[in-house]
Design a protein around this motif. Structure first.
Motif, PDB file in Angstrom:
ATOM      1  N   TYR A 186       0.820  -1.208   0.000  1.00 26.18           N
ATOM      2  CA  TYR A 186       0.000   0.000   0.000  1.00 26.18           C
ATOM      3  C   TYR A 186       0.854   1.258   0.000  1.00 26.18           C
ATOM      4  N   ARG A 187       0.293   2.282  -0.619  1.00 26.25           N
ATOM      5  CA  ARG A 187       0.893   3.608  -0.550  1.00 26.25           C
ATOM      6  C   ARG A 187       0.421   4.233   0.744  1.00 26.25           C
ATOM      7  N   ALA A 188       1.356   4.425   1.668  1.00 25.69           N
ATOM      8  CA  ALA A 188       1.009   4.966   2.978  1.00 25.69           C
ATOM      9  C   ALA A 188       0.622   6.438   2.859  1.00 25.69           C
ATOM     10  N   PRO A 189      -0.102   6.969   3.845  1.00 27.31           N
ATOM     11  CA  PRO A 189      -0.540   8.375   3.779  1.00 27.31           C
ATOM     12  C   PRO A 189       0.638   9.342   3.703  1.00 27.31           C
ATOM     13  N   LEU A 190       0.508  10.313   2.823  1.00 22.62           N
ATOM     14  CA  LEU A 190       1.483  11.375   2.637  1.00 22.62           C
ATOM     15  C   LEU A 190       0.745  12.709   2.574  1.00 22.62           C
ATOM     16  N   LEU A 191       1.471  13.793   2.798  1.00 18.97           N
ATOM     17  CA  LEU A 191       0.884  15.113   2.581  1.00 18.97           C
ATOM     18  C   LEU A 191       0.795  15.378   1.086  1.00 18.97           C
ATOM     19  N   GLU A 192      -0.425  15.531   0.574  1.00 16.04           N
ATOM     20  CA  GLU A 192      -0.585  15.871  -0.834  1.00 16.04           C
ATOM     21  C   GLU A 192      -0.600  17.380  -1.074  1.00 16.04           C
ATOM     22  N   CYS A 193      -0.922  18.170  -0.041  1.00 14.03           N
ATOM     23  CA  CYS A 193      -0.967  19.636  -0.169  1.00 14.03           C
ATOM     24  C   CYS A 193      -1.875  20.055  -1.317  1.00 14.03           C
ATOM     25  N   ALA A 194      -3.034  19.389  -1.431  1.00 13.24           N
ATOM     26  CA  ALA A 194      -3.965  19.666  -2.525  1.00 13.24           C
ATOM     27  C   ALA A 194      -4.956  20.765  -2.189  1.00 13.24           C
ATOM     28  N   GLY A 195      -5.197  21.019  -0.900  1.00 12.81           N
ATOM     29  CA  GLY A 195      -6.148  22.030  -0.504  1.00 12.81           C
ATOM     30  C   GLY A 195      -7.570  21.687  -0.902  1.00 12.81           C
ATOM     31  N   ASP A 244      -8.714  23.059  -8.258  1.00 10.97           N
ATOM     32  CA  ASP A 244      -7.836  22.032  -8.824  1.00 10.97           C
ATOM     33  C   ASP A 244      -7.541  20.897  -7.838  1.00 10.97           C
ATOM     34  N   ALA A 245      -8.196  20.910  -6.684  1.00 15.67           N
ATOM     35  CA  ALA A 245      -7.844  19.951  -5.630  1.00 15.67           C
ATOM     36  C   ALA A 245      -8.025  18.507  -6.076  1.00 15.67           C
ATOM     37  N   VAL A 246      -9.148  18.196  -6.692  1.00 18.66           N
ATOM     38  CA  VAL A 246      -9.405  16.805  -7.081  1.00 18.66           C
ATOM     39  C   VAL A 246      -8.413  16.366  -8.145  1.00 18.66           C
ATOM     40  N   ASP A 247      -8.133  17.230  -9.113  1.00 22.99           N
ATOM     41  CA  ASP A 247      -7.155  16.886 -10.144  1.00 22.99           C
ATOM     42  C   ASP A 247      -5.774  16.665  -9.533  1.00 22.99           C
ATOM     43  N   THR A 248      -5.411  17.480  -8.533  1.00 15.70           N
ATOM     44  CA  THR A 248      -4.125  17.299  -7.860  1.00 15.70           C
ATOM     45  C   THR A 248      -4.064  15.944  -7.170  1.00 15.70           C
ATOM     46  N   LEU A 249      -5.130  15.582  -6.484  1.00 14.66           N
ATOM     47  CA  LEU A 249      -5.156  14.301  -5.791  1.00 14.66           C
ATOM     48  C   LEU A 249      -5.107  13.134  -6.774  1.00 14.66           C
ATOM     49  N   ILE A 250      -5.814  13.251  -7.871  1.00 10.11           N
ATOM     50  CA  ILE A 250      -5.753  12.190  -8.879  1.00 10.11           C
ATOM     51  C   ILE A 250      -4.327  12.064  -9.418  1.00 10.11           C
ATOM     52  N   ARG A 288     -12.817  19.219  10.023  1.00  5.94           N
ATOM     53  CA  ARG A 288     -13.523  20.480  10.241  1.00  5.94           C
ATOM     54  C   ARG A 288     -13.135  21.482   9.165  1.00  5.94           C
ATOM     55  N   ALA A 289     -14.025  22.426   8.928  1.00  7.31           N
ATOM     56  CA  ALA A 289     -13.809  23.395   7.858  1.00  7.31           C
ATOM     57  C   ALA A 289     -12.769  24.430   8.228  1.00  7.31           C
ATOM     58  N   GLU A 290     -12.614  24.715   9.508  1.00  8.38           N
ATOM     59  CA  GLU A 290     -11.697  25.758   9.953  1.00  8.38           C
ATOM     60  C   GLU A 290     -10.830  25.233  11.077  1.00  8.38           C
ATOM     61  N   GLY A 291      -9.508  25.506  10.970  1.00  9.21           N
ATOM     62  CA  GLY A 291      -8.584  25.082  12.007  1.00  9.21           C
ATOM     63  C   GLY A 291      -8.254  23.608  11.900  1.00  9.21           C
ATOM     64  N   GLY A 292      -7.218  23.228  12.627  1.00 10.14           N
ATOM     65  CA  GLY A 292      -6.867  21.812  12.704  1.00 10.14           C
ATOM     66  C   GLY A 292      -5.887  21.330  11.678  1.00 10.14           C
ATOM     67  N   CYS A 293      -5.463  22.183  10.730  1.00 14.91           N
ATOM     68  CA  CYS A 293      -4.491  21.774   9.712  1.00 14.91           C
ATOM     69  C   CYS A 293      -3.088  21.790  10.321  1.00 14.91           C
ATOM     70  N   ALA A 294      -2.381  20.688  10.184  1.00 12.04           N
ATOM     71  CA  ALA A 294      -1.024  20.622  10.718  1.00 12.04           C
ATOM     72  C   ALA A 294       0.001  21.206   9.770  1.00 12.04           C
ATOM     73  N   ALA A 295      -0.368  21.411   8.515  1.00 11.27           N
ATOM     74  CA  ALA A 295       0.536  21.968   7.511  1.00 11.27           C
ATOM     75  C   ALA A 295      -0.301  22.747   6.499  1.00 11.27           C
ATOM     76  N   PRO A 296       0.317  23.665   5.760  1.00  9.04           N
ATOM     77  CA  PRO A 296      -0.444  24.426   4.769  1.00  9.04           C
ATOM     78  C   PRO A 296      -1.026  23.543   3.670  1.00  9.04           C
ATOM     79  N   ASN A 297      -2.155  23.963   3.150  1.00  9.37           N
ATOM     80  CA  ASN A 297      -2.795  23.336   1.986  1.00  9.37           C
ATOM     81  C   ASN A 297      -3.272  21.913   2.242  1.00  9.37           C
ATOM     82  N   MET A 298      -3.558  21.584   3.480  1.00  6.31           N
ATOM     83  CA  MET A 298      -4.198  20.297   3.729  1.00  6.31           C
ATOM     84  C   MET A 298      -5.657  20.377   3.278  1.00  6.31           C
ATOM     85  N   THR A 299      -6.221  19.252   2.945  1.00  3.64           N
ATOM     86  CA  THR A 299      -7.585  19.188   2.430  1.00  3.64           C
ATOM     87  C   THR A 299      -8.564  18.956   3.567  1.00  3.64           C
TER      88      THR A 299
END
Length: 441
Positions: free
Chosen positions: A20-29, A33-39, A61-72
Motif C-alpha cells: 500500500y501507498r502509505a498516507p502522505l501530505l498531498e498539499c492539494a487544498g 484544482d484539488a481533485v485533479d491534484t489528488l488524482i 472540520r472546515a476551519e482550524g486543525g491543519c497541521a501543515a499548509p494546503n491540507m484538504t
C-alpha cells in the motif's frame, strides 16, 4: 509463506495484494484544482499495481486543525462528493482507496506557523487538556503560540461526530476504507498520550475517544472497514514524560480490535513532531533552497527562528538516524496480540525485506516517501511472475529534502537530483511498465 502478491481482507473489503501507498501530505487544498491534484498524486500508485492507496491526512472540520499548509478539509459534503472522480480513478485500476481523517489539535498551524497566526488571530487550538509544561515553556520563549480551547465532554463528542460525518461523506464518494490518523501528534494521538491527556472525565482514558469515533462512523458510514494508526512514545528523550510505552501501545491495539477496528498500524514515535517520524539524513538541500527561503521566514517568524528550526532539525537527524523497518518489532508484538490485520510502514525499502516482514511481523506493507520519487513504484516491487529480485530497492535515499518545504505549503515531491536521475534511468528502461499484468504506464 505469505507473499506480497497475495490478497488480504480488511473487514469485508478484499485488497488485491499486500502493498500500500502509505498516507502522505498531498498539499492539494480545497480549491478548484484539488481533485485533479489528488488524482495526479494517487492514481499512478494504483495504475502501477498498489493494492491499497491511502489518501493523506484530511481535516474533519472546515476551519482550524491543519497541521501543515494546503491540507484538504473533508467537512463539506459537496466538496467530498467531487472526490468520486478520484475513487473512480483508483477503482479503474483494480485498487482500493482509504481516506485518512485527522485534526491537528495542539499541532495545528495556529500553534507553529507565524504568518498563519497573524492571518487568523482569533483561531484557537482544540486541546485535550492544558498544554504540557515543556510546550508552555516554548510558548513563553516565543517559538510556539498557544491559545488553547480545552474541549468540554460535550465538545469531545461533537468532534467525534465530525469524524463520523466526514467518514459518511467519504463512503458516499466511493472510498473503500477509513483510516484514523492516530499518531504524529494529531488530536487522536493527544487523547491517547499521557503527556497530553490529563482529563478527569471519561476521555481521560484516551481509547474512549476512539471508541466513540468508531460508533459515530458505524452510525454514519455503515460497516466500512476502519483502521487506525497507533503510536508509542518510546523515541521521546528520556527526561520527557509521562509517555506511552511499548506495552501500553500493544494494549491499545488489542482494545481497538475488541471495539471493532478492522486493522491497526502501530508506529514508534515521540511526543512531538520530530524526525522520529521521518528518519534519515539532515535535508541540507531543502534548507538552502532559495525558492523556499522567504516562506521559511514567514512560517517560523523570522530569519533567526528559521535558522534555529534548521539547527533543531540537524540535531534531530543525528539522534534519529535511518533505521530499516523501524516499526517491525512493535508490529510483531501487536500482531501476536490481535486478530485483525497489522499494517507496517516506516523505513521499508527492499523487496527482500518485505518478504521477511510479511507473515512474521505484519500482514501488509506500506511505503510513503519513496512514492515522491517513484509514483509508480509498485510496478518494480510486485512479483506477479516471480522475477523480481530480493534486492530490488527503492531509489529514495531518505534525505528528507521532500519534507521540509511542506512547511511552506509546497507539494511533496522528490527534489534530490541523484535520486531523480536514477528514477529517470529506470523509466527509460521501462521499469514502471506492467505489461501483461493489467496495468501499463
Amino acid at each position: 509463506m505469505t507473499r506480497l502478491e497475495d490478497p488480504l481482507h480488511i473487514g469485508d473489503v478484499r485488497i488485491p495484494n499486500r502493498l500500500y501507498r502509505a498516507p502522505l501530505l498531498e498539499c492539494a487544498g480545497n480549491g478548484p484544482d484539488a481533485v485533479d491534484t489528488l488524482i495526479g498524486d494517487l492514481e499512478p500508485a494504483a495504475r502501477a499495481g498498489a493494492g491499497l492507496v491511502c489518501q493523506g491526512a484530511t481535516i474533519v472540520r472546515a476551519e482550524g486543525g491543519c497541521a501543515a499548509p494546503n491540507m484538504t478539509s473533508v467537512a463539506d459534503p459537496a466538496f467530498v462528493a467531487g472526490l468520486e472522480r478520484l475513487t473512480d480513478a483508483i477503482h479503474d485500476h483494480g485498487g482500493k482507496i482509504a481516506i485518512q481523517l485527522e485534526h491537528g489539535g495542539l499541532r495545528s498551524m495556529e500553534t507553529w506557523h507565524a504568518a498563519y497566526r497573524r492571518e487568523h488571530p482569533d483561531l484557537q487550538q482544540l486541546a485535550v487538556s492544558r498544554p504540557p509544561l515543556p510546550l508552555r515553556l516554548l510558548d513563553r520563549a516565543g517559538f510556539l503560540a498557544y491559545d488553547p480551547h480545552v474541549m468540554s465532554t460535550e465538545e469531545v463528542y461533537e468532534l467525534a461526530a465530525d469524524f463520523g460525518r466526514s467518514a459518511g461523506y467519504a463512503v458516499d464518494a466511493g472510498y473503500d476504507l477509513v483510516h484514523i490518523a492516530g499518531a504524529n501528534m494529531g488530536i487522536v494521538h493527544q487523547f491517547l498520550s499521557p503527556f497530553y491527556n490529563s482529563r478527569n472525565d471519561e476521555f481521560g482514558d484516551g481509547v474512549r475517544f476512539l471508541e466513540v469515533v468508531h460508533d459515530e462512523i458505524r452510525t454514519r458510514a455503515g460497516d466500512v472497514p476502519l483502521m487506525a494508526k497507533v503510536p508509542t512514545e518510546t523515541e521521546a528523550p528520556p527526561f520527557v514524560g509521562p509517555r506511552l510505552t511499548h506495552g501500553e501501545t500493544v494494549g491499545i491495539c488489542r482494545r481497538l480490535a475488541d471495539v471493532g477496528y478492522d486493522a491497526v498500524v502501530p508506529v514508534n514515535g515521540s511526543v512531538v513532531w520530530d524526525m522520529s517520524i521521518v528518519r534519515g539524513a539532515f535535508p541540507a538541500r531543502a534548507w538552502r533552497d532559495e525558492r523556499f527561503r522567504d516562506a521559511y521566514v514567514d512560517a517560523f517568524g523570522g530569519r533567526t527562528r528559521a535558522l534555529l528550526v534548521a539547527l533543531g532539525n540537524w540535531v534531530e537527524s543525528r539522534w534519529y538516524d535511518f533505521d530499516p523497518a523501524w516499526n517491525a518489532g512493535l508490529c510483531r508484538d501487536v500482531r501476536d496480540a490481535v486478530d485483525v490485520p497489522v499494517l507496517a510502514e516506516g523505513g521499508i525499502r527492499e523487496r527482500g525485506q518485505i518478504d521477511e516482514l510479511l507473515g512474521r511481523d505484519c500482514d501488509m506493507v506500506g511505503m510513503a516517501r519513496p512514492f515522491y520519487a517513484e509514483p509508480e513504484l509498485p510496478a518494480r516491487l510486485l512479483d506477479d511472475e516471480k522475477q523480481v529480485s530480493s534486492d530490488t530497492s527503492v531509489v529514495c535515499e531518505n534525505c528528507n529534502n521532500c519534507t521540509v518545504p511542506q512547511a511552506t505549503g509546497a507539494p511533496g515531491v522528490c527534489r534530490t537530483p541523484a535520486v531523480l536521475k536514477r528514477a529517470g534511468e529506470l523509466r527509460r528502461q521501462h521499469a514502471y511498465e506492467r505489461d501483461g499484468r493489467g496495468n501499463e504506464t
